[in-house]
Design a protein around this motif. Structure first.
Motif, PDB file in Angstrom:
ATOM      1  N   ALA A 175     -40.571 144.744  83.986  1.00 39.34           N
ATOM      2  CA  ALA A 175     -40.963 143.574  84.771  1.00 39.34           C
ATOM      3  C   ALA A 175     -39.881 142.508  84.845  1.00 39.34           C
ATOM      4  CB  ALA A 175     -42.247 142.969  84.199  1.00 39.34           C
ATOM      5  N   GLY A 176     -38.732 142.772  84.267  1.00 43.38           N
ATOM      6  CA  GLY A 176     -37.661 141.781  84.280  1.00 43.38           C
ATOM      7  C   GLY A 176     -36.775 141.911  83.060  1.00 43.38           C
ATOM      8  N   ASP A 177     -36.216 140.813  82.628  1.00 47.04           N
ATOM      9  CA  ASP A 177     -35.271 140.850  81.512  1.00 47.04           C
ATOM     10  C   ASP A 177     -35.889 140.505  80.167  1.00 47.04           C
ATOM     11  OD1 ASP A 177     -33.117 141.656  83.068  1.00 47.04           O
ATOM     12  OD2 ASP A 177     -32.649 139.600  83.671  1.00 47.04           O
ATOM     13  N   GLU A 178     -37.230 140.370  80.118  1.00 45.76           N
ATOM     14  CA  GLU A 178     -37.926 140.106  78.856  1.00 45.76           C
ATOM     15  C   GLU A 178     -38.942 141.205  78.593  1.00 45.76           C
ATOM     16  OE1 GLU A 178     -37.310 137.677  76.740  1.00 45.76           O
ATOM     17  OE2 GLU A 178     -35.861 136.572  77.980  1.00 45.76           O
ATOM     18  N   PHE A 179     -39.055 141.621  77.345  1.00 40.55           N
ATOM     19  CA  PHE A 179     -40.089 142.568  76.938  1.00 40.55           C
ATOM     20  C   PHE A 179     -41.452 141.984  77.294  1.00 40.55           C
ATOM     21  CE2 PHE A 179     -43.181 143.956  73.700  1.00 40.55           C
ATOM     22  CZ  PHE A 179     -43.101 145.330  73.846  1.00 40.55           C
ATOM     23  N   ALA A 180     -42.279 142.773  77.952  1.00 43.97           N
ATOM     24  CA  ALA A 180     -43.556 142.265  78.437  1.00 43.97           C
ATOM     25  C   ALA A 180     -44.668 143.276  78.169  1.00 43.97           C
ATOM     26  CB  ALA A 180     -43.477 141.950  79.934  1.00 43.97           C
TER      27      ALA A 180
END
Length: 253
Positions: free
Chosen positions: A195-200
């Motif tokens: 979902a992007g550059d952060e663990f989600a």
């Protein structure tokens, strides 16, 4: 002891998904292990938790909510001051949820200011970041989960249950999962996580099924794809997931 109690065997993919979320959010909880080999999941008390979402079900103790999907939870802090003001909240009726991803969403919302605060997008990211997480959660649920769950049963649980494996089912679902992982490979070439550059939460939801597939010797499905391999190495070595895996070997309470 925390106000959240999780009922179910940690080896269950649904239960382990919820446990990983609780650990990421740094929410105290009590695990009441359920030994399925001894039939404890068929006991009246456990079955009662599984049907509490039905309107005709007997009312459980107040100030509790329960979850199920081979996992059930109660939270003694429900209803809190915020939810008590909602028109959907009644002080004598518990909140009932019956799916592990819904449980994780609830945990992320209720305990938004605890632990990992990026599971639903970075703070201040707004609706756009949450939508990205939801989009890839949907991909996990609708595209990754069906073939991977079939593989988990064939590769991990059928042998434990003394059931024969179905080579045709394994081959079919490996092919289906390979197509999903090809899409992931392209996506993970664009961003660090789905979902992007952060663990989600979208990444976290993949942990249980992928763990069993890799542990059963099919790790090449992940390792053979450069970006997927990098992603899997990063999410599967998170301290929260390592703690969950350690729970797999814990004796039932």
């Amino acid at each position: 002891m925390g106000s959240v109690t999780v009922y179910g065997p940690p080896v269950s993919t649904a239960v382990s998904r919820v446990l990983a979320c609780l650990l990421e959010k740094d929410v105290d909880f009590k695990l009441v292990n359920v030994d399925m080999a001894k039939g404890q999941h068929k006991s009246p008390d456990y079955l009662k938790l599984q049907v509490l979402s039905l309107p005709s079900s007997p009312s459980p103790p107040s100030n509790s909510y329960y979850f199920s999907s081979y996992s059930s939870c109660s939270d003694e802090s429900y209803p809190d001051s915020r939810s008590a003001k909602s028109r959907h909240s009644r002080t004598s009726t518990p909140l009932c949820l019956v799916e592990s991803r819904a449980i994780c969403r609830y945990i992320c919302d209720k305990y938004a200011n605890r632990g990992n605060q990026s599971l639903f997008g970075r703070t201040g990211g707004g609706p756009a970041e949450r939508a990205q997480v939801e989009q890839w959660l949907e991909a996990e649920s609708q595209s990754f989960n069906p073939p991977s769950s079939a593989l988990v049963f064939q590769l991990a649980f059928a042998p434990r249950m003394g059931l024969p494996q179905d080579p045709a089912a394994i081959e079919l679902n490996q092919a289906k999962l390979a197509k999903v992982l090809d899409v992931y490979e392209r996506r993970l070439g664009e961003s660090r996580f789905l979902a992007g550059d952060e663990f989600a939460l979208a990444d976290l939801a993949h942990l249980p099924n992928a763990h069993y597939i890799c542990a059963a010797g099919k790790d090449d499905m992940f390792a053979s794809r450069k970006n997927v391999a990098r992603w899997w190495e990063e999410i599967s070595t998170r301290p929260s997931w390592k703690k969950v895996v350690d729970m797999f070997s814990a004796p039932p309470a």
